[in-house]
Write a protein that holds these residues in place. Structure first.
Motif, PDB file in Angstrom:
ATOM      1  N   GLY A 106       0.916  -1.111  -0.036  1.00 12.64           N
ATOM      2  CA  GLY A 106       0.057  -0.017   0.026  1.00 12.64           C
ATOM      3  C   GLY A 106       0.817   1.294  -0.049  1.00 12.64           C
ATOM      4  N   GLU A 107       0.424   2.430   0.393  1.00 14.31           N
ATOM      5  CA  GLU A 107       1.076   3.634   0.062  1.00 14.31           C
ATOM      6  C   GLU A 107       1.688   4.015   1.717  1.00 14.31           C
ATOM      7  OE1 GLU A 107      -1.142   7.433   0.856  1.00 14.31           O
ATOM      8  OE2 GLU A 107      -0.962   7.615  -1.190  1.00 14.31           O
ATOM      9  N   GLN A 108       1.146   4.174   2.713  1.00 14.04           N
ATOM     10  CA  GLN A 108       1.524   4.457   3.907  1.00 14.04           C
ATOM     11  C   GLN A 108       0.378   4.189   4.980  1.00 14.04           C
ATOM     12  OE1 GLN A 108       1.963   8.799   4.537  1.00 14.04           O
ATOM     13  NE2 GLN A 108      -0.196   9.122   3.962  1.00 14.04           N
ATOM     14  N   PRO A 109       1.037   3.956   6.319  1.00 15.87           N
ATOM     15  CA  PRO A 109      -0.170   3.800   7.290  1.00 15.87           C
ATOM     16  C   PRO A 109      -0.976   4.938   7.520  1.00 15.87           C
ATOM     17  CG  PRO A 109       2.175   3.981   8.293  1.00 15.87           C
ATOM     18  CD  PRO A 109       2.300   4.282   6.900  1.00 15.87           C
ATOM     19  N   GLY A 110      -2.228   4.603   7.964  1.00 14.20           N
ATOM     20  CA  GLY A 110      -3.240   5.757   8.020  1.00 14.20           C
ATOM     21  C   GLY A 110      -3.256   6.108   9.472  1.00 14.20           C
ATOM     22  N   ASP A 111      -4.230   6.651   9.726  1.00  8.42           N
ATOM     23  CA  ASP A 111      -4.406   7.341  11.303  1.00  8.42           C
ATOM     24  C   ASP A 111      -4.394   5.903  12.393  1.00  8.42           C
ATOM     25  OD1 ASP A 111      -4.977   9.335  13.473  1.00  8.42           O
ATOM     26  OD2 ASP A 111      -6.762   8.137  13.642  1.00  8.42           O
ATOM     27  N   GLN A 112      -5.305   5.015  11.968  1.00  5.30           N
ATOM     28  CA  GLN A 112      -5.344   3.905  12.672  1.00  5.30           C
ATOM     29  C   GLN A 112      -4.138   3.066  12.897  1.00  5.30           C
ATOM     30  OE1 GLN A 112      -9.157   1.862  12.920  1.00  5.30           O
ATOM     31  NE2 GLN A 112     -10.384   3.716  12.566  1.00  5.30           N
ATOM     32  N   GLU A 113      -3.604   2.790  11.738  1.00  8.54           N
ATOM     33  CA  GLU A 113      -2.452   2.070  11.712  1.00  8.54           C
ATOM     34  C   GLU A 113      -1.264   2.742  12.203  1.00  8.54           C
ATOM     35  OE1 GLU A 113      -4.222   2.957   9.073  1.00  8.54           O
ATOM     36  OE2 GLU A 113      -5.062   1.085   8.197  1.00  8.54           O
ATOM     37  N   ASP A 114      -0.970   4.022  12.123  1.00  5.74           N
ATOM     38  CA  ASP A 114      -0.157   4.849  13.169  1.00  5.74           C
ATOM     39  C   ASP A 114      -0.129   4.568  14.491  1.00  5.74           C
ATOM     40  OD1 ASP A 114       1.837   6.982  13.317  1.00  5.74           O
ATOM     41  OD2 ASP A 114       0.025   7.708  14.655  1.00  5.74           O
ATOM     42  N   ILE A 115      -1.433   4.284  14.890  1.00 10.74           N
ATOM     43  CA  ILE A 115      -1.773   4.043  16.655  1.00 10.74           C
ATOM     44  C   ILE A 115      -1.397   2.665  16.756  1.00 10.74           C
ATOM     45  CG2 ILE A 115      -3.410   3.982  18.124  1.00 10.74           C
ATOM     46  CD1 ILE A 115      -4.376   6.635  16.670  1.00 10.74           C
ATOM     47  N   ALA A 116      -1.894   1.670  15.916  1.00 11.73           N
ATOM     48  CA  ALA A 116      -1.831   0.248  16.204  1.00 11.73           C
ATOM     49  C   ALA A 116      -0.264  -0.276  15.863  1.00 11.73           C
ATOM     50  CB  ALA A 116      -2.895  -0.469  15.462  1.00 11.73           C
ATOM     51  N   GLY A 117       0.329   0.162  14.917  1.00 14.08           N
ATOM     52  CA  GLY A 117       1.723  -0.236  14.606  1.00 14.08           C
ATOM     53  C   GLY A 117       1.609  -1.302  13.662  1.00 14.08           C
ATOM     54  N   GLU A 118       0.367  -1.684  12.860  1.00 12.76           N
ATOM     55  CA  GLU A 118       0.294  -2.534  12.132  1.00 12.76           C
ATOM     56  C   GLU A 118      -0.332  -1.819  10.544  1.00 12.76           C
ATOM     57  OE1 GLU A 118       0.072  -6.361  12.293  1.00 12.76           O
ATOM     58  OE2 GLU A 118       1.327  -5.902  13.818  1.00 12.76           O
ATOM     59  N   PRO A 119      -0.074  -2.739   9.321  1.00 14.27           N
ATOM     60  CA  PRO A 119      -0.656  -2.122   8.468  1.00 14.27           C
ATOM     61  C   PRO A 119      -1.893  -2.609   8.039  1.00 14.27           C
ATOM     62  CG  PRO A 119       0.875  -3.870   7.773  1.00 14.27           C
ATOM     63  CD  PRO A 119       0.834  -3.646   9.327  1.00 14.27           C
ATOM     64  N   PHE A 120      -2.864  -1.832   7.477  1.00 13.63           N
ATOM     65  CA  PHE A 120      -4.198  -2.008   6.867  1.00 13.63           C
ATOM     66  C   PHE A 120      -5.013  -2.714   7.974  1.00 13.63           C
ATOM     67  CE2 PHE A 120      -2.069  -1.511   2.866  1.00 13.63           C
ATOM     68  CZ  PHE A 120      -3.167  -0.760   2.226  1.00 13.63           C
ATOM     69  N   VAL A 121      -5.151  -1.693   9.209  1.00 16.04           N
ATOM     70  CA  VAL A 121      -6.265  -2.433  10.218  1.00 16.04           C
ATOM     71  C   VAL A 121      -7.250  -1.131  10.282  1.00 16.04           C
ATOM     72  CG1 VAL A 121      -4.416  -3.698  11.422  1.00 16.04           C
ATOM     73  CG2 VAL A 121      -4.662  -1.290  11.879  1.00 16.04           C
ATOM     74  N   GLY A 122      -7.321  -0.164   9.741  1.00 18.23           N
ATOM     75  CA  GLY A 122      -8.332   0.863   9.757  1.00 18.23           C
ATOM     76  C   GLY A 122      -9.297   0.771   8.559  1.00 18.23           C
ATOM     77  N   PRO A 123     -10.301   1.794   8.310  1.00 18.00           N
ATOM     78  CA  PRO A 123     -11.201   1.509   7.311  1.00 18.00           C
ATOM     79  C   PRO A 123     -10.703   0.781   5.865  1.00 18.00           C
ATOM     80  CG  PRO A 123     -11.400   3.496   8.229  1.00 18.00           C
ATOM     81  CD  PRO A 123     -10.021   3.082   8.721  1.00 18.00           C
TER      82      PRO A 123
END
Ligand code: URA
Length: 183
Positions: free
Chosen positions: A29-46
């Protein structure tokens, strides 16, 4: 933590890829989003939830693939309490590429899938046009590569196109799964 560009300063953490080494398929993908930044995991948000639904429809098991991003820090702009996504610049992509190379060397996937145009351009060059080559089997350093849309494009797309865009994403993931022999 990586300090190769300035994005680390405002982000919560570096978000590396997730999955097993030896996975047949790597999704980029491109870059972590808001939720990924907090969780430390890629593609866990919407966008991750759209990706999960699309993988399931395509018959690809997420735990069988390696999921990562070209840029490992969240780039955003503050608007009040919100952190609004900003597309990473070429300088961020360039600074982060050694990490993707390291992930490729460690995982050794048979096939790559780029999600959205930032990832596709990072690997295939700035002149690459997703609208022209979406869903084709391309090549990156002797590996097949399927370039498809970003799951968040499905969420942001016009209401009357969202179902069709989701189907395109599913078709491309299915093609990737068959090509990698993992479906
Ligand atoms: N968008 C991406 O490109 N990657 C993520 O991990 C989440 C959203």
């Amino acid at each position: 933590m990586c300090t190769a560009c300035e994005l680390y300063a405002d982000a919560t953490q570096t978000v590396f890829g997730s999955g097993r080494t030896g996975a047949a398929m790597m999704l980029i993908g491109e870059q972590p989003g808001d939720q990924e930044d907090i969780a430390g995991e890629p593609f866990v948000g919407p966008a991750g939830r759209v990706l999960d639904r699309a993988l399931e429809r395509a018959g690809v098991v997420r735990s069988d693939v390696y999921v990562t991003n070209v840029v490992k820090h969240f780039r955003f702009q503050r608007q009040g309490k919100l952190r609004i996504h900003r597309t990473p610049g070429v300088q961020h992509v360039r600074a982060c590429l050694p990490w993707l190379r390291a992930e490729l060397a460690a995982v050794e996937p048979q096939l790559l899938v780029t999600l959205g145009s930032t990832a596709a351009k990072a690997l295939l060059g700035a002149a690459f046009r997703l609208t022209q080559h979406r869903g084709e089997i391309l090549e990156y350093e002797n590996r097949p590569l399927v370039a498809t849309i970003h799951p968040s494009a499905v969420l942001r797309g016009p209401k009357d196109r969202q179902a069709e865009m989701f189907d395109e994403l599913v078709a491309d993931l299915k093609l990737a799964g068959h090509t990698a022999g993992s479906v």
